[in-house]
Enzyme design. Structure first.
Site, PDB file in Angstrom:
ATOM      1  N   LYS A 285      69.349 -53.895  -0.263  1.00  0.00           N
ATOM      2  CA  LYS A 285      70.131 -52.690  -0.554  1.00  0.00           C
ATOM      3  C   LYS A 285      69.243 -51.458  -0.316  1.00  0.00           C
ATOM      4  O   LYS A 285      68.116 -51.397  -0.788  1.00  0.00           O
ATOM      5  CB  LYS A 285      70.617 -52.725  -2.009  1.00  0.00           C
ATOM      6  N   GLU A 369      85.447 -56.524 -16.427  1.00  0.00           N
ATOM      7  CA  GLU A 369      85.959 -55.668 -17.499  1.00  0.00           C
ATOM      8  C   GLU A 369      86.791 -56.451 -18.508  1.00  0.00           C
ATOM      9  O   GLU A 369      86.689 -56.222 -19.721  1.00  0.00           O
ATOM     10  CB  GLU A 369      86.792 -54.534 -16.892  1.00  0.00           C
ATOM     11  N   ARG A 397      91.815 -52.701 -15.679  1.00  0.00           N
ATOM     12  CA  ARG A 397      91.553 -54.123 -15.433  1.00  0.00           C
ATOM     13  C   ARG A 397      91.624 -54.915 -16.732  1.00  0.00           C
ATOM     14  O   ARG A 397      91.768 -56.140 -16.711  1.00  0.00           O
ATOM     15  CB  ARG A 397      90.150 -54.309 -14.825  1.00  0.00           C
TER      16      ARG A 397
HETATM   17  C1  LIG Z   1      86.517 -53.330 -11.087  1.00  0.00           C
HETATM   18  C2  LIG Z   1      85.314 -52.486 -10.722  1.00  0.00           C
HETATM   19  N1  LIG Z   1      84.345 -52.294 -11.643  1.00  0.00           N
HETATM   20  C3  LIG Z   1      83.270 -51.542 -11.344  1.00  0.00           C
HETATM   21  C4  LIG Z   1      83.154 -50.946 -10.114  1.00  0.00           C
HETATM   22  C5  LIG Z   1      81.986 -50.023  -9.820  1.00  0.00           C
HETATM   23  N2  LIG Z   1      81.167 -50.521  -8.713  1.00  0.00           N
HETATM   24  C6  LIG Z   1      81.262 -50.008  -7.494  1.00  0.00           C
HETATM   25  S1  LIG Z   1      80.226 -50.735  -6.421  1.00  0.00           S
HETATM   26  C7  LIG Z   1      79.595 -51.739  -7.628  1.00  0.00           C
HETATM   27  C8  LIG Z   1      78.506 -52.707  -7.337  1.00  0.00           C
HETATM   28  C9  LIG Z   1      78.991 -53.715  -6.327  1.00  0.00           C
HETATM   29  O1  LIG Z   1      77.943 -54.642  -6.101  1.00  0.00           O
HETATM   30  P1  LIG Z   1      78.054 -55.606  -4.863  1.00  0.00           P
HETATM   31  O2  LIG Z   1      79.422 -56.189  -4.804  1.00  0.00           O
HETATM   32  O3  LIG Z   1      76.934 -56.533  -4.970  1.00  0.00           O
HETATM   33  O4  LIG Z   1      77.927 -54.659  -3.586  1.00  0.00           O
HETATM   34  P2  LIG Z   1      76.603 -53.886  -3.102  1.00  0.00           P
HETATM   35  O5  LIG Z   1      76.749 -52.477  -3.605  1.00  0.00           O
HETATM   36  O6  LIG Z   1      75.421 -54.589  -3.655  1.00  0.00           O
HETATM   37  O7  LIG Z   1      76.655 -53.947  -1.603  1.00  0.00           O
HETATM   38  C10 LIG Z   1      80.241 -51.504  -8.831  1.00  0.00           C
HETATM   39  C11 LIG Z   1      79.942 -52.214 -10.091  1.00  0.00           C
HETATM   40  C12 LIG Z   1      84.199 -51.156  -9.194  1.00  0.00           C
HETATM   41  N3  LIG Z   1      84.187 -50.568  -7.958  1.00  0.00           N
HETATM   42  N4  LIG Z   1      85.250 -51.933  -9.509  1.00  0.00           N
HETATM   43 MG   LIG Z   2      75.034 -56.493  -4.283  1.00  0.00          MG
END
Ligand SMILES: Cc1ncc(C[n+]2csc(CCOP(=O)(O)OP(=O)(O)O)c2C)c(N)n1
Ligand SMILES: [Mg+2]
Ligand SMILES: CC(=O)[C@@H](O)[C@H](O)COP(=O)(O)O
Length: 635
Positions: A285, A369, A397
């Site tokens: 990342k 959530e 959610r």
């Molecule tokens: C239901 C929900 N909860 C929280 C979020 C906030 N959020 C946005 S991106 C993220 C992290 C996602 O991690 P990952 O799927 O590993 O993708 P990466 O950013 O590492 O590429 C979160 C928690 C969201 N978009 N949707």
């Molecule tokens: Mg990730």
């Protein structure tokens, strides 16, 4: 920087003619374009920089849009946008009227999922694959779901995995594993590979061996790639393979997510598999820009201070999140029963100081959530005082859990809905416009709408005294430390501008500030308005009922859906006392609001000071015949 190669890429088909050296150069151009634009406009940096090679490989191996390439959460699609014809307008990213920060079907035929809520892509994939199968499109139309390790911690993802394996749908799952959501991902599946991901010696030695073999004339490159795949297969991490294959989903990997050749080779192999297959891709990342690699949240957002605050209060605006963060640590000091829960958003919701101070009283459950809320119910059942910090939009959610796991048992869970109201840059699936409607639909939830930073502290203190559930909701945009130098007490309303019982404006949360602007503008017209900060939506302060029900006219203002919202709740209570009282409710109309700066969107909806004053003038001018409810839909 010139974008010599990017300028030539009008669509994914233009990737195929690039030499390996040109692909490497294109990766550099993509990273430069993304960093430059995000530093100027805000947006997601880490996730996009980590997905550069992966996205190129996806568009080389698959034929979008005939093949459906689905991105979970969609925050990592800047490379995808740049490679699908949007390089020329990429400077408009997240600007009002410009490119969305997420896929958008109106922007491109290559885009599918517009919802920025995580863990949905596998369910979309199930539906699309089933549709391709039943309409005869399969197998020449493939379905590829790109899912992050964080998104894979969401319950919906597991529901989809279970049924994908059961139905044996030919879906290619690209598990983009960088070990992080914002914080390190809460997942046994992902952590088992940490040693590989974090072992630079392993990765560099592996690359050196590959290079030596690649240099062998003619047979080298293919041999290197096959050896890489064999070592990948040999070195497999047991847990993921066992997990996926127990569900009926083939596992392949892990694959180096920054090696385009290896990725394409793995995807070509996956295309041959008859059934669902998970290709486990290891990425970094923030790759290529160290501040994003180091950044805790891998986002570069600069919060714009709304202009209204600087005119009314004059003081330096304060973050509501910051006020909550400090108040929660103090609450934790006072009461050992207080625990904090997040769904993978500990940093953005201000919980990290609590985590640092109280360690095991902090719970990050991943992007889960619903689980967070029912776990909080369990904690409350055994005497803890859980505080669930969760964005307003993500609280949806967990509505069922809030209603029947917390509300039905009347448990003392404190929901802290950050990012409530129009959040702006992240667009329709991020505006926090439903929390008041939802929580008002759950009996007996005490609802606090603090209008200033100091009121946030008071709301938390009061909420933690209650024997039942409560909601505290506040905006992403900073607010005044205090409104007109004062704060309320207990659950009582506060008159912040007293002009008698003619026109009364009841403004919730951040809307107190523009309501005061509106009152000043109406004063210039010779119309005096009293402005009340109710502080608490429910229970309604009896003094508020007494004052408002005797007014000539009442206007309510909220930063949330107007239908079923706080104003409607108050209007019902007032009409129970005085059925003919003229009440107008201002708020967000029930429709999806595009992305843009939050205060600009509120102004467009007539919810800044000027707009509120204008609506009141119009309504009062004709209120004998006007309907008692004015939505703020300019249309
Ligand atoms: C239901 C929900 N909860 C929280 C979020 C906030 N959020 C946005 S991106 C993220 C992290 C996602 O991690 P990952 O799927 O590993 O993708 P990466 O950013 O590492 O590429 C979160 C928690 C969201 N978009 N949707
Ligand atoms: Mg990730
Ligand atoms: C994609 C997602 O859900 C989050 O990253 C969101 O962009 C956070 O927005 P804030 O900037 O309001 O924390």
């Amino acid at each position: 920087m010139s974008y010599e190669l990017l300028d030539r890429i009008k669509g994914p088909e233009d990737l195929r003619s690039l030499t390996p050296a040109q692909r490497t150069a294109l990766c550099a151009e993509l990273r430069e374009r993304i960093v430059t634009t995000v530093l100027a406009n805000g947006g997601h940096l880490g996730s996009n920089l980590g997905a550069v090679e992966l996205t190129i490989a996806l568009h080389l191996a698959f034929d979008s849009p005939r093949d459906a390439i689905l991105f979970d959460t969609g925050h990592q699609t800047y490379p995808h946008k740049l490679l699908t014809g949007r390089h020329a307008i990429f400077d408009t990213l997240r600007q009002q009227g410009g490119l969305s920060g997420y896929p958008n079907r109106a922007e491109s035929e290559h885009d599918w999922i517009e919802n920025s809520h995580a863990s949905t892509a596998l369910s979309y994939a199930y539906g699309i694959a089933a549709g391709f199968d039943l309409t005869g499109s399969a197998p020449h139309r493939r379905v590829v779901a790109v899912v992050g390790d964080g998104s894979l911690t969401g319950g919906l993802a597991y529901e989809a995995l279970n049924t994908i394996g059961h139905r044996k749908l030919p879906i290619i799952i690209v598990w983009n594993d960088n070990g992080r959501s914002y914080a390190p991902t809460i997942s046994r599946l992902s952590s088992s590979l940490t040693r590989l991901r974090l072992n630079p010696t392993y990765m560099s030695a592996r690359n050196r061996v590959k290079q030596v073999i690649s240099d062998i004339p003619r047979v080298g490159p293919r041999a290197a790639s096959q050896i890489a795949s064999v070592t990948a297969a040999l070195r497999e991490a047991i847990e993921p393979r066992v997990f996926f294959e127990a569900l009926g989903i083939r596992y392949a990997g892990p694959v180096d997510g920054h090696d385009i050749d290896e990725l394409v080779y793995a995807f070509e192999g996956a295309k041959e598999w008859d059934g669902p297959i998970a290709v486990h891709v290891l990425t970094e990342k923030g790759r290529g820009y160290q501040p994003a690699v180091d950044d805790e949240v891998q986002r570069m957002h600069d919060l714009k201070v709304p202009r209204a605050l600087t005119t009314i209060e004059g003081a330096e605006p304060v973050s509501f999140t910051e006020a909550f963060s400090r108040a929660l640590v103090d609450a934790g000091e006072r009461d050992r029963r207080v625990v904090a829960i997040t769904a993978a958003m500990g940093a953005p919701t201000g919980l990290l100081p609590f985590q640092e101070r109280f360690g095991d009283r902090y719970f990050d459950v991943g992007i889960a959530e619903a689980h967070a809320v029912t776990a909080a119910a369990g904690m409350a059942m055994v005497g803890l005082r859980p505080v669930v910090a969760i964005y307003s939009t993500f609280l949806s959610r967990a509505f069922d859990q809030a209603n029947l796991d917390v509300g039905l048992h009347h448990l003392p869970v404190v929901f802290v809905a950050d990012r409530a109201g129009i959040t702006g840059d992240d667009g329709p699936s991020h505006h926090g416009v439903l929390d008041l409607v939802e929580m008002l639909a759950i009996p007996d939830v005490t609802i606090f709408t603090p209008s200033s930073a100091d009121e946030v502290r008071i709301a938390l203190e009061e909420a933690l005294k209650l024997d039942g559930p409560s909601l505290i909701r506040f905006s992403k945009t900073p607010g005044p430390r205090r409104i007109r130098g004062g704060v309320g007490t207990g659950l009582g309303a506060r008159v912040v501008r007293d002009a008698g019982s003619g026109l009364v404006i009841v403004a919730y949360g951040k809307m107190v500030t523009p309501a005061l602007t509106a009152a000043d503008l109406l004063h210039d017209d010779g119309l005096e308005a009293t402005v009340i900060d109710p502080r608490v939506v429910r229970p309604i302060d009896p003094d508020l009922i007494a004052l408002a029900s005797s007014a000539d006219a009442v206007v309510t203002v909220e930063d949330g859906y107007v239908h079923g919202g706080a104003g409607a709740f108050l209007a019902d209570a007032l009409r129970a006392v005085r059925p003919t009282i003229p009440v107008a409710t201002l708020g967000i109309p029930t429709r999806y609001i595009h992305h843009g700066p939050p205060d600009a969107l509120l102004a467009d909806l007539g919810l800044d000071g000027f707009g509120i004053a204008a609506k009141i003038r119009t309504w009062l001018g004709a209120h004998e015949s006007a309907t008692p409810e004015i939505t703020s839909d300019p249309a």
